[in-house]
Design an enzyme around this catalytic site. Structure first.
Site, PDB file in Angstrom:
ATOM      1  N   THR A  42      71.239  44.556  63.821  1.00  0.00           N
ATOM      2  CA  THR A  42      71.817  45.174  65.024  1.00  0.00           C
ATOM      3  C   THR A  42      72.870  46.219  64.675  1.00  0.00           C
ATOM      4  O   THR A  42      73.064  47.176  65.422  1.00  0.00           O
ATOM      5  CB  THR A  42      72.408  44.124  65.988  1.00  0.00           C
ATOM      6  OG1 THR A  42      73.562  43.513  65.409  1.00  0.00           O
ATOM      7  CG2 THR A  42      71.374  43.057  66.335  1.00  0.00           C
ATOM      8  N   LEU A  55      73.778  48.311  69.300  1.00  0.00           N
ATOM      9  CA  LEU A  55      73.187  47.773  70.528  1.00  0.00           C
ATOM     10  C   LEU A  55      72.463  46.473  70.180  1.00  0.00           C
ATOM     11  O   LEU A  55      71.249  46.434  70.010  1.00  0.00           O
ATOM     12  CB  LEU A  55      72.254  48.814  71.140  1.00  0.00           C
ATOM     13  CG  LEU A  55      72.130  48.818  72.661  1.00  0.00           C
ATOM     14  CD1 LEU A  55      73.486  48.716  73.350  1.00  0.00           C
ATOM     15  CD2 LEU A  55      71.426  50.077  73.122  1.00  0.00           C
ATOM     16  N   HIS A  56      73.247  45.393  70.086  1.00  0.00           N
ATOM     17  CA  HIS A  56      72.756  44.125  69.541  1.00  0.00           C
ATOM     18  C   HIS A  56      71.579  43.556  70.340  1.00  0.00           C
ATOM     19  O   HIS A  56      70.481  43.372  69.823  1.00  0.00           O
ATOM     20  CB  HIS A  56      73.886  43.082  69.539  1.00  0.00           C
ATOM     21  CG  HIS A  56      75.142  43.524  68.875  1.00  0.00           C
ATOM     22  ND1 HIS A  56      75.290  43.567  67.509  1.00  0.00           N
ATOM     23  CD2 HIS A  56      76.339  43.921  69.392  1.00  0.00           C
ATOM     24  CE1 HIS A  56      76.519  43.980  67.212  1.00  0.00           C
ATOM     25  NE2 HIS A  56      77.167  44.199  68.334  1.00  0.00           N
ATOM     26  N   ASP A  57      71.835  43.213  71.595  1.00  0.00           N
ATOM     27  CA  ASP A  57      70.892  42.382  72.355  1.00  0.00           C
ATOM     28  C   ASP A  57      69.534  43.039  72.625  1.00  0.00           C
ATOM     29  O   ASP A  57      68.506  42.347  72.608  1.00  0.00           O
ATOM     30  CB  ASP A  57      71.539  41.927  73.668  1.00  0.00           C
ATOM     31  CG  ASP A  57      72.743  41.030  73.426  1.00  0.00           C
ATOM     32  OD1 ASP A  57      72.852  40.459  72.320  1.00  0.00           O
ATOM     33  OD2 ASP A  57      73.580  40.897  74.333  1.00  0.00           O
TER      34      ASP A  57
END
Length: 311
Positions: free
Chosen positions: A192, A239-241
């Site tokens: 991520t 933008l992890h998720d």
């Protein structure tokens, strides 16, 4: 046939963008959304799910609120990252519908029971609700195709030197998920932190010019501020998720390895650490598909392409 999924999330800017991506993708059938406590308090994350679905005009999707605290610990929130509301930045609508009266676990169990095919659970917050589901409904394990989580790291933490935030909030729950025997796909910080959105990407999204792409750009404007701190060494904001949803849509833009993962629940310095047996030192059979790299441009292009859906 569209892939049936349940999304368990704690919105959070990047959770909100993951919802936008999922609901713009006909390859996915979002059967239910549940909220977890993490990025903000349980009341605020549930409200933020309802606000996002109101914005996206998806009042048809069942929503339920989850556990108010981790399995064995007091709740930690990330209001320093996501602001007072959990989705600071854009002007979002007030919820125009109510959540279901039951719990997140009850909604997940009902959804699994009623699905004709196994369901993928996408979890972008702490693993509390998923762990409660697994513990309380062993008979439904076979109805879960896989669990795709945003959490953990092979290398560096982002909340402690060893631990990523989602896992650190409820390490006991994460350990239950990893050791459940159900296939786990892990989008940790190793990938991520490479899925960074740059200032030029935000302007690209804004220029798409529909109400949703504008909101996404405004969410990212706020999210960028926290990540400008020089300690991170970032060009943009990770933008992890959305990596979880992007992997379901375009796995070819990710590099993965099959490894055993355990979660440290006791360590003096390492609570919440995901211990990834990269060199096969334990003799344990791999229990997770671990994302290690991403084609950043392919990731950004996917987001831009799907934002056109809302024209």
């Amino acid at each position: 046939m569209a892939l049936p999924i349940i999304i368990d999330c704690d919105p959070g800017h990047d959770d909100a963008i993951a919802l936008v991506l999922a609901l713009a993708s006909p390859e996915l059938e979002v059967k239910a959304i549940t909220s977890s406590a993490g990025n903000q308090t349980p009341e605020k994350t549930l409200r933020n799910v309802l606000r996002m679905l109101t914005l996206l005009k998806r009042l048809d999707i069942p929503v339920a609120g989850g556990a108010v605290k981790p399995l064995m610990r007091e709740l930690i929130i990330a209001d320093n990252v996501h602001g007072e509301s959990g989705l600071d930045g854009p002007a979002l609508p007030e919820p125009s519908f109510a959540p279901q009266s039951g719990t997140a676990v009850e909604l997940m169990a009902k959804t699994l029971r009623e699905s004709a095919q196994p369901v993928t659970i996408v979890s972008t917050g702490p693993q509390t609700n998923v762990a409660l589901l697994l513990n309380s409904h062993p008979e439904l394990h076979t109805k879960i195709a896989r669990i795709v989580i945003m959490g953990g790291a092979m290398a560096l933490g982002n909340w402690t030197p060893a631990a990523e935030f989602n896992i650190y909030v409820d390490p006991e729950a994460a350990e239950i998920v990893f050791q459940s025997g159900i296939p786990v796909v892990m989008a940790g910080l190793d990938v991520t932190h490479k899925a960074q959105i740059h200032a030029a990407d935000i302007e690209r999204f804004r220029a798409i010019g529909n109400p949703i792409s504008t909101i996404v750009a405004e969410l990212l404007d706020f999210f960028m501020e926290y990540h400008k701190d020089e300690k991170w060494g970032f060009v943009g904001a990770p933008l992890h998720d959305p990596c979880t949803i992007a992997w379901l849509l375009k796995p070819e833009i990710f590099t993965t390895v099959e490894r055993w993962v355990g979660v440290e629940t006791q360590g003096k310095y390492t609570q919440g650490m995901t211990v990834v047996d990269y060199y096969f030192l334990t003799g344990n059979k791999p229990n997770a598909t671990v994302m290690v790299d991403v084609d950043r441009q392919g990731f950004v292009d996917l987001l831009a392409e799907r934002l056109q859906y809302y024209a």
